[in-house]
Design an enzyme around this catalytic site. Structure first.
Site, short mmCIF file in Angstrom:
data_model
loop_
_atom_site.label_atom_id
_atom_site.label_comp_id
_atom_site.label_asym_id
_atom_site.label_seq_id
_atom_site.Cartn_x
_atom_site.Cartn_y
_atom_site.Cartn_z
CG ASN A 1 -6.23 -9.74 -7.76
OD1 ASN A 1 -6.03 -8.68 -8.37
ND2 ASN A 1 -6.77 -9.77 -6.55
CB SER B 1 1.61 -3.09 -12.28
OG SER B 1 1.63 -1.68 -12.09
CE1 TYR C 1 2.90 -3.62 -6.45
CE2 TYR C 1 3.19 -1.83 -8.04
CZ TYR C 1 2.45 -2.89 -7.54
OH TYR C 1 1.27 -3.24 -8.14
N GLY D 1 -2.63 0.56 -14.90
CA GLY D 1 -2.00 1.68 -14.19
C GLY D 1 -2.79 1.89 -12.91
P1 NDP Z 1 -6.33 -4.35 -2.72
O1 NDP Z 1 -5.45 -3.98 -1.58
O2 NDP Z 1 -7.67 -3.71 -2.81
O3 NDP Z 1 -6.51 -5.93 -2.78
C1 NDP Z 1 -5.41 -6.78 -2.63
C2 NDP Z 1 -5.90 -8.20 -2.40
O4 NDP Z 1 -4.76 -9.06 -2.27
C3 NDP Z 1 -6.71 -8.33 -1.13
O5 NDP Z 1 -7.81 -9.16 -1.38
C4 NDP Z 1 -5.75 -9.01 -0.16
O6 NDP Z 1 -6.47 -9.85 0.73
C5 NDP Z 1 -4.92 -9.86 -1.12
N1 NDP Z 1 -3.64 -10.23 -0.55
C6 NDP Z 1 -2.61 -9.43 -0.21
N2 NDP Z 1 -1.62 -10.13 0.34
C7 NDP Z 1 -2.04 -11.43 0.34
C8 NDP Z 1 -1.46 -12.65 0.80
N3 NDP Z 1 -0.25 -12.69 1.37
N4 NDP Z 1 -2.18 -13.79 0.63
C9 NDP Z 1 -3.39 -13.77 0.06
N5 NDP Z 1 -3.99 -12.65 -0.38
C10 NDP Z 1 -3.31 -11.49 -0.23
O7 NDP Z 1 -5.47 -4.04 -4.04
P2 NDP Z 1 -5.79 -4.20 -5.61
O8 NDP Z 1 -7.09 -4.86 -5.81
O9 NDP Z 1 -5.55 -2.90 -6.23
O10 NDP Z 1 -4.60 -5.17 -6.02
C11 NDP Z 1 -4.80 -6.42 -6.65
C12 NDP Z 1 -3.63 -6.70 -7.59
O11 NDP Z 1 -3.61 -5.72 -8.61
C13 NDP Z 1 -2.25 -6.67 -6.93
O12 NDP Z 1 -1.47 -7.70 -7.48
C14 NDP Z 1 -1.70 -5.31 -7.36
O13 NDP Z 1 -0.31 -5.28 -7.37
C15 NDP Z 1 -2.30 -5.21 -8.74
N6 NDP Z 1 -2.37 -3.85 -9.30
C16 NDP Z 1 -3.02 -2.86 -8.61
C17 NDP Z 1 -3.08 -1.59 -9.14
C18 NDP Z 1 -3.70 -0.44 -8.41
O14 NDP Z 1 -3.40 0.71 -8.74
N7 NDP Z 1 -4.59 -0.66 -7.46
C19 NDP Z 1 -2.51 -1.30 -10.48
C20 NDP Z 1 -1.84 -2.42 -11.08
C21 NDP Z 1 -1.81 -3.65 -10.53
P3 NDP Z 1 -6.15 -10.07 2.28
O15 NDP Z 1 -5.49 -8.83 2.79
O16 NDP Z 1 -7.49 -10.34 2.87
O17 NDP Z 1 -5.25 -11.27 2.27
C1 8X3 Z 2 -0.09 -0.29 -9.20
C2 8X3 Z 2 0.05 0.90 -10.06
O1 8X3 Z 2 1.53 2.90 -10.49
O2 8X3 Z 2 0.55 2.70 -8.29
O3 8X3 Z 2 0.60 -1.36 -9.75
O4 8X3 Z 2 2.35 1.28 -8.93
S1 8X3 Z 2 1.19 1.98 -9.39
#
Ligand code: NDP
Ligand code: 8X3
Length: 258
Positions: free
Chosen positions: A91, A144, A157, A188
Site C-alpha cells: 500500500n 488506482s 503519478y 478513485g
Molecule cells: P496517505 O498519504 O494517507 O498514506 C500513505 C502511506 O504510505 C503512509 O502511511 C506513508 O507513511 C506511506 N509511505 C509513503 N512513502 C513511503 C515510503 N517511502 N516508505 C514507506 N512508506 C511510505 O495516502 P493513502 O492512504 O491515500 O495512500 C495509500 C495508497 O493508496 C497509495 O499507494 C496511493 O497511491 C493509493 N491510492 C490512494 C488514493 C487516494 O485518493 N487517496 C486513490 C487510489 C490509490 P510514512 O510517510 O510514515 O512513511
Molecule cells: C489516487 C486517485 O485520482 O487522485 O490514486 O490520482 S487520484
C-alpha cells in the site's frame, strides 16, 4: 468467508490513510499485524490504538520502501515468527505535485517512481519467495483509477499506477500454478493525507480536492481489501475498481457548486 485469525498480515504504509484503515480492519478479524512506514511515532501511536481496540499481536517496522538495502536488511532482521507472511498489502505510495510534464519537478518524479513502483517491487521480492515455498499467500497491491486513464497534470503519478497494474498482472501470471493469490485494488478519490502529501503540506489546497463531493473513505477501501482477502482459497479476485458515486473515471466528477 475465510478466517483471518492468527494470519500474518504485512501492511506497508500503515501510518496513515488506507494502510491504517486496513490495520484496524484486519485486527478486528484477529490477524497478526506487521505494520511498516517511515514515521515511527505514527506507528507507535497506532500500536496503542490497536491494542486498546483489542489487537494482541503487532510488530512495527520502520521502513522506507524506496531504499532497497534498507528493505533487504529489515526483512532479514525480522524475528522468525514474523517472516511467514500470509497476506501482503503493498500500500505504501504517494503522489507529489500536479504539473505539466515539461514543468514538473524531477525530485517529485523520482520519489513517486521509487516509492510506488520500485518500493512495491523490493517488498514483493522479499516476501513472495516464502509464500511460494510455504504454498500459501495473498498479495494485494494498491493501484488506482489513475492507472486506467491518465489525467491532466498527473502523468507521472498515473504512470506509476499503470506500472502497478502491469506488475500486478505479471505477478499473477508468474504465480500461476501456486496457491498464491494476487489482487489489485484500484480506488478513485479517497480522502486521506494523499492530497496534503501531493501538495507538499498545503492543507488548504488539499481540502479543495474533496470540496462539493463525497469521496471514498479509507475504511471503504479497507473493506474491499478485507473482502478480497477472505474469499475461498480457490477464488482469486484479479482487480477491484471502485469510486465514490460522485466519480465516473479519473477526471469526471459530480461536484456540487460551493
Ligand atoms: P496517505 O498519504 O494517507 O498514506 C500513505 C502511506 O504510505 C503512509 O502511511 C506513508 O507513511 C506511506 N509511505 C509513503 N512513502 C513511503 C515510503 N517511502 N516508505 C514507506 N512508506 C511510505 O495516502 P493513502 O492512504 O491515500 O495512500 C495509500 C495508497 O493508496 C497509495 O499507494 C496511493 O497511491 C493509493 N491510492 C490512494 C488514493 C487516494 O485518493 N487517496 C486513490 C487510489 C490509490 P510514512 O510517510 O510514515 O512513511
Ligand atoms: C489516487 C486517485 O485520482 O487522485 O490514486 O490520482 S487520484
Amino acid at each position: 468467508m475465510v478466517s483471518l485469525k492468527e494470519q500474518i498480515v504485512f501492511i506497508t504504509g500503515a501510518s496513515s490513510g488506507i494502510g491504517r484503515a486496513c490495520a484496524f480492519a484486519f485486527a478486528a478479524e484477529g490477524a497478526r499485524l506487521l505494520l511498516a512506514a517511515r514515521r515511527r511515532e505514527r506507528l507507535e501511536a497506532l500500536r496503542s490504538e490497536l491494542t486498546a481496540a483489542g489487537a494482541k499481536h503487532l510488530h512495527l517496522l520502520t521502513l522506507d520502501v524506496q531504499q532497497r538495502t534498507e528493505v533487504e536488511q529489515a526483512w532479514n532482521a525480522l524475528p522468525a515468527e514474523w517472516r511467514s507472511i500470509d497476506i501482503l498489502v503493498n500500500n505504501a505510495g504517494l503522489s507529489r505535485g500536479l504539473d505539466k510534464l515539461h514543468q514538473g519537478s524531477i525530485e517529485d518524479w523520482e520519489e513517486m517512481v521509487d516509492t510506488n513502483v520500485k518500493g512495491l517491487l523490493y517488498v514483493s521480492r522479499a516476501v513472495i519467495p516464502g509464500m511460494v515455498e510455504r504454498g500459501r499467500g495473498h498479495i494485494l497491491n494498491l493501484g488506482s483509477t489513475a492507472g486506467d486513464i491518465t489525467y491532466p497534470l498527473g502523468a507521472v503519478y498515473c504512470a506509476t499506477k499503470a506500472a502497478e497494474r502491469a506488475v500486478n498482472d505479471g505477478m499473477r501470471q508468474d504465480l500461476l500454478g501456486t496457491p498464491v493469490r494476487v489482487t489489485s485494488v484500484d480506488p478513485g478519490m479517497v480522502e486521506t493525507e494523499f492530497s496534503e502529501v501531493r501538495f507538499h503540506g498545503d492543507r488548504d489546497r488539499a481540502a479543495k480536492v474533496y470540496q462539493g463531493l463525497t469521496p471514498l473513505t479509507a475504511a471503504d477501501v479497507a473493506d474491499a481489501i478485507l473482502w478480497a482477502a477472505t474469499r475461498p482459497p480457490h477464488v482469486n479476485i484479479a482487480r477491484i475498481s471502485m469510486t465514490t458515486i460522485d466519480q465516473a473515471n479519473s477526471y469526471l466528477f459530480n461536484r456540487k457548486p460551493q
